[in-house]
Design an enzyme around this catalytic site. Structure first.
Site, short mmCIF file in Angstrom:
data_model
loop_
_atom_site.label_atom_id
_atom_site.label_comp_id
_atom_site.label_asym_id
_atom_site.label_seq_id
_atom_site.Cartn_x
_atom_site.Cartn_y
_atom_site.Cartn_z
CG LEU A 103 -1.70 -0.85 1.76
CD1 LEU A 103 -2.98 -0.31 2.54
CD2 LEU A 103 -3.08 -0.86 0.20
CG ASP A 104 0.44 4.01 -3.30
OD1 ASP A 104 1.12 3.24 -3.40
OD2 ASP A 104 -0.70 4.79 -3.61
CE LYS A 105 5.44 9.49 4.07
NZ LYS A 105 6.76 10.25 3.85
CG HIS A 185 1.49 5.82 -6.87
ND1 HIS A 185 2.30 6.26 -7.26
CD2 HIS A 185 1.70 4.73 -5.97
CE1 HIS A 185 2.45 6.09 -6.36
NE2 HIS A 185 2.81 5.82 -5.59
NE ARG A 188 -2.14 6.87 -3.79
CZ ARG A 188 -3.07 7.73 -2.58
NH1 ARG A 188 -3.14 8.84 -3.11
NH2 ARG A 188 -2.81 6.95 -1.69
#
Ligand code: URA
Length: 231
Positions: A103-105, A185, A188
């Site tokens: 998972l992204d930051k 990502h 997004r």
């Protein structure tokens, strides 16, 4: 053959350093005799190792469900940022759990960690089509044309083709997105390609697993039944 100290640390009993002290206390027996030398070589299939009288099993299969908060990177080490491993208690880390996928930051939500490499591979691989559902707040509002574009298989701005996905508008600036793959990502980039940059993102489900009862920053072990359902 395996060294006694390796077998004990793999079983999550203590770190290699802590084991020295622990062995000195005579708490570990091999075939009924106290052993203080961690370098002893033994056959885990034949020799019976006990800690304070209870048999020591090999490292057990472990799957953790973490409710990841924003601000942590999904990796085991990072020179700059806090990592999700900082949210994992020491006794689990000692058992070799690592994040499954990423998972992204800034993304919150459901992140699995396991010490079972084969399971991790299955969960990540698009071949197994494990559904991942996300909640997103974003600019703009998803329309029927966006839903259709997701269902068809979206082409990202850099030309990457995505698998068919489900976009469910929840209201102005809010949608649910369900994917069966996990490109970098991805949510997004998919939303941006339709002119709806994501402002907030949370993974809510992975397969049959959800975040129910797990507060942000907390975790729980999967039950045996849940692990079996994962395969
Ligand atoms: N898609 C993203 O863009 N970010 C995530 O963290 C997960 C899926």
């Amino acid at each position: 053959m395996i060294r006694l100290d390796k077998l004990l640390s793999d079983a999550g009993l203590a770190s290699r350093r802590e084991l020295k002290t622990l062995l000195k206390t005579g708490a570990v027996t091999v075939n009924g005799k106290a052993v203080t030398d961690g370098a002893l070589k033994l056959d885990p299939a034949a020799d019976r190792v006990c800690f304070r009288g209870s048999p020591v099993e090999g490292p057990r299969r472990l799957v953790l469900l973490l409710h990841k908060p924003a601000g942590y990177v999904t990796s085991t080490e990072d020179p700059r940022d806090r990592t999700v491993m900082e949210l994992i208690p020491e006794h689990y880390r000692r058992q070799g759990v690592v994040p499954v996928g990423r998972l992204d930051k800034e993304t919150e939500g459901l992140l699995l960690l396991t010490n079972d490499g084969a399971l991790a591979h299955r969960l990540i691989s698009p071949r197994y089509e494990v559904e991942k559902r996300y909640y997103a707040r974003h600019e703009g509002t998803a329309e029927a044309a966006d839903v259709a574009a997701f269902a068809e298989g979206l082409r990202l701005r850099d030309g990457t083709l995505c698998r068919p996905a489900i976009l469910k508008p929840l209201g102005p600036g809010e949608s649910e997105i369900t994917l069966t793959e996990g490109k970098y990502h991805q949510v997004r980039r998919m939303m941006a390609s339709r002119g709806m940059p994501v402002l907030y993102l949370r993974r809510e489900r992975e397969g049959s697993l959800g975040l129910e009862g797990v507060e942000r920053g907390a975790l729980r072990e999967l039950t045996k039944e849940e692990m079996e359902a994962l395969g």
